[in-house]
Design a protein around this motif. Structure first.
Motif, PDB file in Angstrom:
ATOM      1  N   ASP A 287       4.932 -35.626   0.854  1.00 52.51           N
ATOM      2  CA  ASP A 287       3.352 -35.601   1.968  1.00 52.51           C
ATOM      3  C   ASP A 287       2.517 -36.801   1.933  1.00 52.51           C
ATOM      4  N   ALA A 288       1.656 -37.199   2.697  1.00 50.17           N
ATOM      5  CA  ALA A 288       0.652 -38.023   2.551  1.00 50.17           C
ATOM      6  C   ALA A 288      -0.601 -37.535   2.335  1.00 50.17           C
ATOM      7  N   ASP A 289      -1.477 -36.226   2.674  1.00 53.55           N
ATOM      8  CA  ASP A 289      -2.919 -36.280   2.316  1.00 53.55           C
ATOM      9  C   ASP A 289      -2.846 -34.917   2.468  1.00 53.55           C
ATOM     10  N   PRO A 290      -3.003 -34.379   0.847  1.00 54.08           N
ATOM     11  CA  PRO A 290      -2.884 -36.067   0.159  1.00 54.08           C
ATOM     12  C   PRO A 290      -1.769 -36.366  -0.681  1.00 54.08           C
ATOM     13  N   LYS A 291      -1.571 -37.393  -0.988  1.00 54.91           N
ATOM     14  CA  LYS A 291      -1.091 -37.462  -1.297  1.00 54.91           C
ATOM     15  C   LYS A 291       0.166 -37.276  -2.897  1.00 54.91           C
ATOM     16  N   GLU A 292       1.220 -36.362  -2.134  1.00 51.90           N
ATOM     17  CA  GLU A 292       2.535 -35.956  -3.348  1.00 51.90           C
ATOM     18  C   GLU A 292       3.360 -35.764  -2.870  1.00 51.90           C
TER      19      GLU A 292
ATOM     20  N   CYS B  14       5.309 -41.704  -5.416  1.00 54.28           N
ATOM     21  CA  CYS B  14       4.197 -41.371  -5.595  1.00 54.28           C
ATOM     22  C   CYS B  14       3.613 -42.184  -6.543  1.00 54.28           C
TER      23      CYS B  14
ATOM     24  N   SER C 136       6.353 -27.848   4.435  1.00 52.88           N
ATOM     25  CA  SER C 136       6.656 -29.641   5.321  1.00 52.88           C
ATOM     26  C   SER C 136       8.094 -30.017   5.404  1.00 52.88           C
TER      27      SER C 136
ATOM     28  N   GLY D  62      -3.273 -38.689  -6.935  1.00 54.49           N
ATOM     29  CA  GLY D  62      -4.791 -38.604  -7.062  1.00 54.49           C
ATOM     30  C   GLY D  62      -5.728 -38.038  -7.806  1.00 54.49           C
TER      31      GLY D  62
ATOM     32  N   ARG E 249       1.239 -36.321  -8.111  1.00 57.65           N
ATOM     33  CA  ARG E 249       0.430 -36.722  -7.034  1.00 57.65           C
ATOM     34  C   ARG E 249      -1.127 -36.717  -7.774  1.00 57.65           C
TER      35      ARG E 249
END
Length: 167
Positions: free
Chosen positions: A34-39, A166, A19, A74, A72
């Protein structure tokens, strides 16, 4: 459950290594998103590292040594403590965390360690917010004892930044 946690930790490690999405630095701690996954995570490297074998200080090669707190949304992860010592931990061993005299334990798998439950995460996070340093003691698969000291200066601000990013 452990497999899912390990998958989260492993993907977080990859994110940490790859990252470039650092979004803040709070003294000894940095925040990444980070966006994918959102964390989002707060991370620090040790201020001091001592490696011993048979009671003697030894020089050893280690990879990245990182203490992190992950969010995270999600996956329902809201503040998971993770640690990598930069080497494979001894099978069946645990990592001890000492924060201002309070002792905590994390279980290990491969090069990663984390608390047994979300309740344990919360206890460690509370101690880290109050403490000055966290000292993590672990044993490698080769029998080396490692003692890594992390400054907690800026931890609370970094933790809040990661958590807010997040939500």
């Amino acid at each position: 459950m452990a497999g899912a946690l390990l998958a989260m930790v492993a993907s977080g490690a990859t994110a940490q290594e790859e990252s470039t999405n650092q979004v803040a630095a709070k003294t000894a701690w940095s925040v990444f998103e980070d966006a994918d996954p959102k964390e989002c995570w707060a991370v620090s490297s040790p201020t001091e590292t001592v490696n011993t074998k048979d009671g003697r200080v030894v020089a050893v090669r280690r990879g990245d040594i990182l203490l992190m707190t992950f969010f995270r949304p999600g996956a329902g992860v809201q503040g998971q403590i993770t640690f990598t010592g930069g080497y494979p931990f001894a099978g069946g061993s645990t990592v001890n965390i000492n924060i201002g005299g309070s002792e905590f334990e994390m279980f290990t798998e491969g090069e990663w360690a984390w608390p047994a439950s979300a309740a344990d995460d919360a206890k460690i996070i509370a101690a880290m917010k109050r403490g000055a340093d966290a000292v993590l003691t672990a044993r490698s698969s080769r029998g080396t004892i490692t003692k890594d000291t992390f400054s907690l200066l800026g931890y609370t601000a970094a933790l809040e930044e990661a958590e807010n990013r997040c939500k």
